[in-house]
Design a protein around this motif. Structure first.
Motif, PDB file in Angstrom:
ATOM      1  N   LYS A   1     -68.562 -18.982  74.043  1.00 43.05           N
ATOM      2  CA  LYS A   1     -69.003 -18.776  72.674  1.00 43.05           C
ATOM      3  C   LYS A   1     -70.507 -18.498  72.660  1.00 43.05           C
ATOM      4  N   THR A   2     -70.957 -17.735  71.690  1.00 43.72           N
ATOM      5  CA  THR A   2     -72.375 -17.395  71.636  1.00 43.72           C
ATOM      6  C   THR A   2     -73.246 -18.626  71.405  1.00 43.72           C
ATOM      7  N   SER A   3     -72.670 -19.678  70.845  1.00 42.46           N
ATOM      8  CA  SER A   3     -73.443 -20.889  70.555  1.00 42.46           C
ATOM      9  C   SER A   3     -73.479 -21.852  71.740  1.00 42.46           C
ATOM     10  N   SER A   4     -72.884 -21.469  72.869  1.00 45.95           N
ATOM     11  CA  SER A   4     -72.805 -22.376  74.011  1.00 45.95           C
ATOM     12  C   SER A   4     -73.319 -21.695  75.269  1.00 45.95           C
ATOM     13  N   GLN A   5     -73.916 -22.480  76.161  1.00 43.79           N
ATOM     14  CA  GLN A   5     -74.370 -21.957  77.442  1.00 43.79           C
ATOM     15  C   GLN A   5     -73.292 -22.082  78.519  1.00 43.79           C
TER      16      GLN A   5
ATOM     17  N   LEU B   1     -67.806 -14.201  70.650  1.00 44.90           N
ATOM     18  CA  LEU B   1     -67.975 -14.566  72.056  1.00 44.90           C
ATOM     19  C   LEU B   1     -69.061 -13.708  72.692  1.00 44.90           C
ATOM     20  N   ASN B   2     -69.651 -14.231  73.767  1.00 43.78           N
ATOM     21  CA  ASN B   2     -70.563 -13.402  74.557  1.00 43.78           C
ATOM     22  C   ASN B   2     -70.012 -13.104  75.951  1.00 43.78           C
ATOM     23  N   LEU B   3     -68.827 -13.660  76.252  1.00 42.78           N
ATOM     24  CA  LEU B   3     -68.223 -13.434  77.561  1.00 42.78           C
ATOM     25  C   LEU B   3     -66.722 -13.679  77.485  1.00 42.78           C
ATOM     26  N   LEU B   4     -65.952 -12.762  78.077  1.00 41.02           N
ATOM     27  CA  LEU B   4     -64.493 -12.902  78.141  1.00 41.02           C
ATOM     28  C   LEU B   4     -64.037 -12.322  79.474  1.00 41.02           C
ATOM     29  N   ARG B   5     -63.298 -13.136  80.275  1.00 41.13           N
ATOM     30  CA  ARG B   5     -62.934 -12.693  81.619  1.00 41.13           C
ATOM     31  C   ARG B   5     -61.564 -13.252  82.018  1.00 41.13           C
ATOM     32  N   ASN B   6     -60.950 -12.622  83.016  1.00 37.03           N
ATOM     33  CA  ASN B   6     -59.794 -13.217  83.698  1.00 37.03           C
ATOM     34  C   ASN B   6     -59.829 -12.822  85.175  1.00 37.03           C
ATOM     35  N   ASP B   7     -58.765 -13.173  85.916  1.00 37.67           N
ATOM     36  CA  ASP B   7     -58.679 -12.917  87.361  1.00 37.67           C
ATOM     37  C   ASP B   7     -59.969 -13.301  88.084  1.00 37.67           C
TER      38      ASP B   7
ATOM     39  N   VAL C   1     -64.176  -8.596  84.183  1.00 40.24           N
ATOM     40  CA  VAL C   1     -64.912  -8.710  82.929  1.00 40.24           C
ATOM     41  C   VAL C   1     -64.185  -7.898  81.856  1.00 40.24           C
ATOM     42  N   LEU C   2     -63.827  -8.572  80.764  1.00 38.73           N
ATOM     43  CA  LEU C   2     -63.224  -7.893  79.620  1.00 38.73           C
ATOM     44  C   LEU C   2     -64.276  -7.572  78.567  1.00 38.73           C
ATOM     45  N   SER C   3     -65.261  -8.440  78.459  1.00 38.68           N
ATOM     46  CA  SER C   3     -66.388  -8.215  77.548  1.00 38.68           C
ATOM     47  C   SER C   3     -67.575  -9.014  78.054  1.00 38.68           C
ATOM     48  N   ASP C   4     -68.746  -8.386  78.088  1.00 37.95           N
ATOM     49  CA  ASP C   4     -69.938  -9.076  78.558  1.00 37.95           C
ATOM     50  C   ASP C   4     -71.089  -8.987  77.557  1.00 37.95           C
ATOM     51  N   THR C   5     -70.745  -8.811  76.288  1.00 39.80           N
ATOM     52  CA  THR C   5     -71.763  -8.737  75.254  1.00 39.80           C
ATOM     53  C   THR C   5     -71.319  -9.520  74.029  1.00 39.80           C
ATOM     54  N   ILE C   6     -72.234  -9.813  73.149  1.00 44.52           N
ATOM     55  CA  ILE C   6     -71.889 -10.550  71.928  1.00 44.52           C
ATOM     56  C   ILE C   6     -71.082  -9.650  71.004  1.00 44.52           C
ATOM     57  N   GLN C   7     -69.877 -10.082  70.658  1.00 42.64           N
ATOM     58  CA  GLN C   7     -69.070  -9.348  69.689  1.00 42.64           C
ATOM     59  C   GLN C   7     -68.016 -10.264  69.091  1.00 42.64           C
TER      60      GLN C   7
ATOM     61  N   GLY D   1     -49.867  -4.233  68.302  1.00 46.84           N
ATOM     62  CA  GLY D   1     -49.568  -3.103  69.173  1.00 46.84           C
ATOM     63  C   GLY D   1     -50.742  -2.177  69.419  1.00 46.84           C
ATOM     64  N   GLU D   2     -51.932  -2.576  68.982  1.00 43.88           N
ATOM     65  CA  GLU D   2     -53.122  -1.771  69.205  1.00 43.88           C
ATOM     66  C   GLU D   2     -53.972  -2.409  70.306  1.00 43.88           C
ATOM     67  N   THR D   3     -55.080  -1.742  70.666  1.00 43.27           N
ATOM     68  CA  THR D   3     -55.922  -2.246  71.746  1.00 43.27           C
ATOM     69  C   THR D   3     -56.864  -3.333  71.243  1.00 43.27           C
ATOM     70  N   SER D   4     -56.881  -4.452  71.919  1.00 46.71           N
ATOM     71  CA  SER D   4     -57.813  -5.532  71.586  1.00 46.71           C
ATOM     72  C   SER D   4     -59.228  -5.110  71.979  1.00 46.71           C
ATOM     73  N   PRO D   5     -60.246  -5.644  71.310  1.00 46.10           N
ATOM     74  CA  PRO D   5     -61.614  -5.240  71.636  1.00 46.10           C
ATOM     75  C   PRO D   5     -62.018  -5.658  73.045  1.00 46.10           C
ATOM     76  N   ILE D   6     -62.629  -4.736  73.762  1.00 53.01           N
ATOM     77  CA  ILE D   6     -63.220  -5.009  75.073  1.00 53.01           C
ATOM     78  C   ILE D   6     -64.579  -4.318  75.088  1.00 53.01           C
ATOM     79  N   HIS D   7     -65.414  -4.667  76.031  1.00 52.48           N
ATOM     80  CA  HIS D   7     -66.720  -4.022  76.154  1.00 52.48           C
ATOM     81  C   HIS D   7     -67.113  -3.997  77.616  1.00 52.48           C
ATOM     82  N   ASN D   8     -67.372  -2.794  78.113  1.00 55.84           N
ATOM     83  CA  ASN D   8     -67.826  -2.613  79.487  1.00 55.84           C
ATOM     84  C   ASN D   8     -66.900  -3.322  80.484  1.00 55.84           C
TER      85      ASN D   8
END
Length: 399
Positions: free
Chosen positions: A175-179, A245-251, A346-352, A321-328
């Motif tokens: 979360k953006t509010s957490s380190q 969130l500022n970070l979302l990942r798997n694997d 990395v699914l998203s590495d920016t604040i969104q 059935g649509e694409t979930s938001p991802i970034h880079n």
């Protein structure tokens, strides 16, 4: 590869040679991709004329050579006029061959002497098969239970681990509010934490939300099988309430300084290998491993062992059935503290912001492999081809 098939086949004949059986259906198994399968496990759903008694089992007899093997019942759907059982059983089959199995009900009381080749410890924290021993984290296991380390039995019991945290660290988010970032280790107390085992497999399932990011529901499932050098893991992250969130990942697999090289597939299908402890790794800062790479692995060229992620499924489709938001999106290879190395997608590495219904799914096979001196990735490619081209299963009922 060592196999349990000869031992189980022999034991089954000894256990049931004097039992009465009745043929109820057939299962046809076909290999259509052109790869010899030394050992695979087949799932099938069969209907029988009545509910099985406690002392009864389902037996499969190969029509071609007469060998037999017991199936493990993993689920049942019993109705007044239909009795269905979901079963699992091991097979060996040559490239482009078809085997047919007669399905019978037999008195299986004596078959209880068959011991599982995938052994679950009494505290549910260790799983043993012939290739490896996997341990689950002990940091308040009621809240977590991810793979903490893996002992490689064919490589002088080499331990794969990350000293200060669990080895498997996915899926995860911040979360953006957490380190800090959170994963299955952080599920709330009382979340789903189930483990089931039979003579061929152990399945562990986790599901729930974390204290710090309750907007996201996580589901995770491990599958371990007797004699196979890999285990399966799938996870789903579903956004149940809008969250920033500022970070979302798997694997993600994070490990100490245990490997010498990285190998992975590129978009054009070619294979790249890089030294994990040289400037060669710098090229990935610009030319990333892609988020949908077929597979990637760390290996130790000197000691001959490797550990790979074979990506079987990767789907970011949302609930509509649509694409979930991802970034880079890309696969990141990271130099970590104390000379450790890790990979993650990395699914998203920016604040969104992530709207309700966003969903992220993965299914991977984590493979322990032997490093071929001339072609380090040889075993990875074999298992990738087999896993991406599963055996064809056809149930022929009413015989």
């Amino acid at each position: 590869m060592r196999s349990i098939l000869p031992y189980i086949i022999t034991l089954v004949f000894l256990c049931i040679s004097c039992s009465n059986s009745k043929n109820v259906t057939q299962i046809e198994i076909s290999e259509t991709a052109g790869y010899d399968r030394v050992l695979e496990y087949v799932n099938a759903s069969v209907s029988v004329e009545r509910e099985l008694a406690v002392e009864e089992s389902i037996l499969l007899t190969n029509v071609e050579d007469g060998t037999s093997i017991l199936a493990a019942n993993i689920n049942s759907n019993l109705e007044m006029y239909q009795h269905k059982y979901d079963i699992i059983f091991p097979v060996k089959i040559g490239a482009n061959q078809t085997n047919t199995y007669n399905v019978s009900i037999v008195n299986g009381e004596k078959s209880k002497t068959l011991k599982s080749k995938t052994i679950l410890s009494e505290d549910n924290l260790t799983i043993d098969n012939l290739s490896y021993k996997a341990t689950f984290s002990t940091e308040d296991d009621k809240r977590g239970g991810q793979v903490n380390g893996i002992v490689l039995k064919d490589f002088n019991k080499q331990l794969l681990r990350r000293g200060h945290i669990a080895m498997h660290w996915a899926p995860n988010f911040s979360k953006t509010s957490s380190q800090y970032y959170f994963n299955l280790e952080d599920l709330q107390a009382g979340s789903k934490n189930e483990i089931k085992n039979d003579i061929y497999s152990v399945v562990k399932e986790r599901a729930g939300v974390t204290d710090s990011v309750p907007e996201i529901r996580i589901e995770g499932r491990y599958e371990f099988y007797a004699d196979l050098p890999y285990f399966l893991f799938e996870s789903t992250m579903t956004v149940e309430k809008e969250v920033e969130l500022n970070l979302l990942r798997n694997d993600e697999m994070t490990m100490d300084s245990l490997f010498t090289h990285l190998t992975y597939t590129k978009k054009d299908g070619s294979i790249e290998s890089l030294n994990l402890y040289s400037d060669e790794l710098d090229k990935l800062e610009v030319n990333h491993v892609t988020d949908d790479a077929n597979w990637l692995a760390f290996y130790n060229l000197d000691k001959g062992y490797g550990f790979a992620s074979i990506r079987l499924q990767y789907d970011n489709t949302n609930m509509d059935g649509e694409t979930s938001p991802i970034h880079n999106p890309y696969t990141k290879i990271t130099r970590s503290s104390n000379n450790g190395r890790y990979w993650n997608r990395v699914l998203s590495d920016t604040i969104q912001k992530f709207p309700v219904g966003s969903r992220y799914y993965e299914r991977n096979a984590y493979l322990v492999f032997n490093v071929d001196s001339t072609s380090p990735e040889k075993e990875i490619v074999y298992y990738y081809n087999c896993l991406k081209n599963p055996l064809k299963v056809q149930v022929k009922a009413g015989l």
